[in-house]
Design a protein around this motif. Structure first.
Motif, PDB file in Angstrom:
ATOM      1  N   MET A  82      34.797  48.776  39.733  1.00  0.00           N
ATOM      2  CA  MET A  82      35.374  48.107  40.372  1.00  0.00           C
ATOM      3  C   MET A  82      35.726  46.797  39.776  1.00  0.00           C
ATOM      4  SD  MET A  82      35.003  44.831  42.247  1.00  0.00           S
ATOM      5  CE  MET A  82      33.389  44.365  41.864  1.00  0.00           C
ATOM      6  N   LYS A  83      36.939  46.257  39.950  1.00  0.00           N
ATOM      7  CA  LYS A  83      37.529  44.974  39.487  1.00  0.00           C
ATOM      8  C   LYS A  83      37.795  43.928  40.531  1.00  0.00           C
ATOM      9  CE  LYS A  83      39.169  46.930  34.986  1.00  0.00           C
ATOM     10  NZ  LYS A  83      40.126  47.090  34.260  1.00  0.00           N
ATOM     11  N   LEU A  84      37.389  42.650  40.276  1.00  0.00           N
ATOM     12  CA  LEU A  84      38.152  41.553  41.209  1.00  0.00           C
ATOM     13  C   LEU A  84      39.371  41.340  40.750  1.00  0.00           C
ATOM     14  CD1 LEU A  84      34.869  39.109  41.242  1.00  0.00           C
ATOM     15  CD2 LEU A  84      35.440  40.792  42.903  1.00  0.00           C
ATOM     16  N   LYS A  85      40.284  40.879  41.663  1.00  0.00           N
ATOM     17  CA  LYS A  85      41.589  40.794  41.382  1.00  0.00           C
ATOM     18  C   LYS A  85      41.625  39.213  40.782  1.00  0.00           C
ATOM     19  CE  LYS A  85      43.608  43.762  44.779  1.00  0.00           C
ATOM     20  NZ  LYS A  85      44.508  43.837  46.013  1.00  0.00           N
ATOM     21  N   GLN A  86      42.416  39.104  39.507  1.00  0.00           N
ATOM     22  CA  GLN A  86      42.358  37.731  39.152  1.00  0.00           C
ATOM     23  C   GLN A  86      42.933  36.569  39.848  1.00  0.00           C
ATOM     24  OE1 GLN A  86      43.699  37.916  35.262  1.00  0.00           O
ATOM     25  NE2 GLN A  86      43.359  35.806  34.885  1.00  0.00           N
ATOM     26  N   GLY A  87      42.503  35.362  40.098  1.00  0.00           N
ATOM     27  CA  GLY A  87      42.707  34.515  40.964  1.00  0.00           C
ATOM     28  C   GLY A  87      42.389  34.463  42.451  1.00  0.00           C
ATOM     29  N   SER A  88      41.591  35.531  42.771  1.00  0.00           N
ATOM     30  CA  SER A  88      41.166  35.502  44.036  1.00  0.00           C
ATOM     31  C   SER A  88      40.056  34.577  44.298  1.00  0.00           C
ATOM     32  CB  SER A  88      40.488  37.248  44.405  1.00  0.00           C
ATOM     33  OG  SER A  88      39.448  37.542  43.600  1.00  0.00           O
ATOM     34  N   PHE A  89      39.475  34.579  45.324  1.00  0.00           N
ATOM     35  CA  PHE A  89      38.478  33.464  45.698  1.00  0.00           C
ATOM     36  C   PHE A  89      37.055  33.889  44.964  1.00  0.00           C
ATOM     37  CE2 PHE A  89      34.655  32.567  48.059  1.00  0.00           C
ATOM     38  CZ  PHE A  89      34.753  31.266  48.145  1.00  0.00           C
ATOM     39  N   LEU A  90      36.730  34.945  45.054  1.00  0.00           N
ATOM     40  CA  LEU A  90      35.510  35.531  44.142  1.00  0.00           C
ATOM     41  C   LEU A  90      35.587  35.225  42.870  1.00  0.00           C
ATOM     42  CD1 LEU A  90      34.417  38.450  45.942  1.00  0.00           C
ATOM     43  CD2 LEU A  90      33.926  36.222  46.751  1.00  0.00           C
ATOM     44  N   TRP A  91      36.451  35.375  42.332  1.00  0.00           N
ATOM     45  CA  TRP A  91      36.889  34.942  40.771  1.00  0.00           C
ATOM     46  C   TRP A  91      36.425  33.721  40.304  1.00  0.00           C
ATOM     47  CZ3 TRP A  91      38.931  38.273  37.326  1.00  0.00           C
ATOM     48  CH2 TRP A  91      39.241  38.035  35.900  1.00  0.00           C
ATOM     49  N   TYR A  92      36.290  32.554  40.990  1.00  0.00           N
ATOM     50  CA  TYR A  92      35.738  31.187  40.646  1.00  0.00           C
ATOM     51  C   TYR A  92      34.230  31.046  40.977  1.00  0.00           C
ATOM     52  CZ  TYR A  92      40.957  30.785  40.344  1.00  0.00           C
ATOM     53  OH  TYR A  92      42.129  30.971  39.989  1.00  0.00           O
TER      54      TYR A  92
END
Length: 248
Positions: free
Chosen positions: A1-11
């Motif tokens: 699984m990869k979080l999409k860069q720039g998404s809310f959880l990324w930060y």
């Protein structure tokens, strides 16, 4: 699984020791949850849940719905903030390669998530179904039931599962220690190589300088005078002999 860069959880930042969010991050997550809750029921239904995970991860629809059914403990068709918070911590742990740490720190909640039937036992099928959440390899699953299934019923109770998390955590720490030692060794070798290269360059420069000085000393068989503001070299062939100068 990869979080999409720039998404809310990324930060969001997950504490690497306890695998929990800070108070500030939790407050932000609560506000975000309320924004997702368009019906103002303090819950997310399967449609909202799907669009949330579809926009922040690369999971397929089947995986998203499997996770939703796992979190929907009471089969109400909705999940609350507690389940949402648990999911976010799992996602961040996976993004930061802290799956072993997370299962060790939160063994009881993870066990309850995987215990779908509420029988206080986890079968191998459950692990296979949710393997993409915790990245447990097939070989590790075989070792899990071979080494920790004390009762021999091909299902793990909580004590057996807890032993498994302790074992995987020990292996994780050993890998971390080995990686740090290898990194330290690589830095040391790189430093020694750089020092050797620098020393070689100094030696080459010193030899070239010595060669140049010797060449100049052979070539400058004349007279150096100061004319104006510059030194000037007069070759020996242009100078009169010592006799012409009246020198004996």
């Amino acid at each position: 699984m990869k979080l999409k860069q720039g998404s809310f959880l990324w930060y969001l930042y997950l504490d690497k020791l306890y695998c929990l969010l800070s108070v500030r991050n939790v407050r932000v997550l609560v506000e975000y949850f309320h924004l997702l809750d368009v019906h103002h029921n303090n819950t997310l239904n399967d449609v909202l849940f799907y669009h949330f995970l579809h926009n922040v991860t690369n999971w397929k629809r089947r995986q998203i719905m499997i996770v939703f059914n796992m979190l929907d403990w009471n089969a109400t068709g909705e999940i609350g903030f507690d389940q949402f918070y648990m999911l976010v911590c799992i996602l961040l742990a996976q993004q930061n390669h802290l799956e072993e740490q997370f299962m060790f720190r939160h063994s009881r909640p993870v066990f309850e998530l995987l215990d779908l039937e509420g029988e206080l036992r986890i079968g191998a099928d459950n692990f296979h179904m949710y393997n993409f959440l915790f990245n447990i390899k097939k070989q590790e699953l075989k070792e899990l039931y071979h080494d920790f299934d004390v009762t021999g019923d091909r299902r793990l109770n909580y004590k057996e599962f807890k032993l498994f998390t302790i074992f995987t955590m020990d292996k994780y720490q050993e890998r971390q220690k080995a990686e740090k030692e290898n990194e330290k060794k690589r830095k040391k070798e790189k430093k020694a190589l750089l020092k050797k290269k620098t020393q070689h360059q100094v030696n080459v420069s010193s030899k070239q300088s010595s060669f140049t000085n010797r060449s100049e000393s052979r070539m400058c068989g004349g007279l150096i005078i100061f004319q104006g503001e510059q030194y000037k070299h007069l070759p020996a062939s242009t100078l009169p002999s010592h006799r012409g100068l009246g020198l004996q």
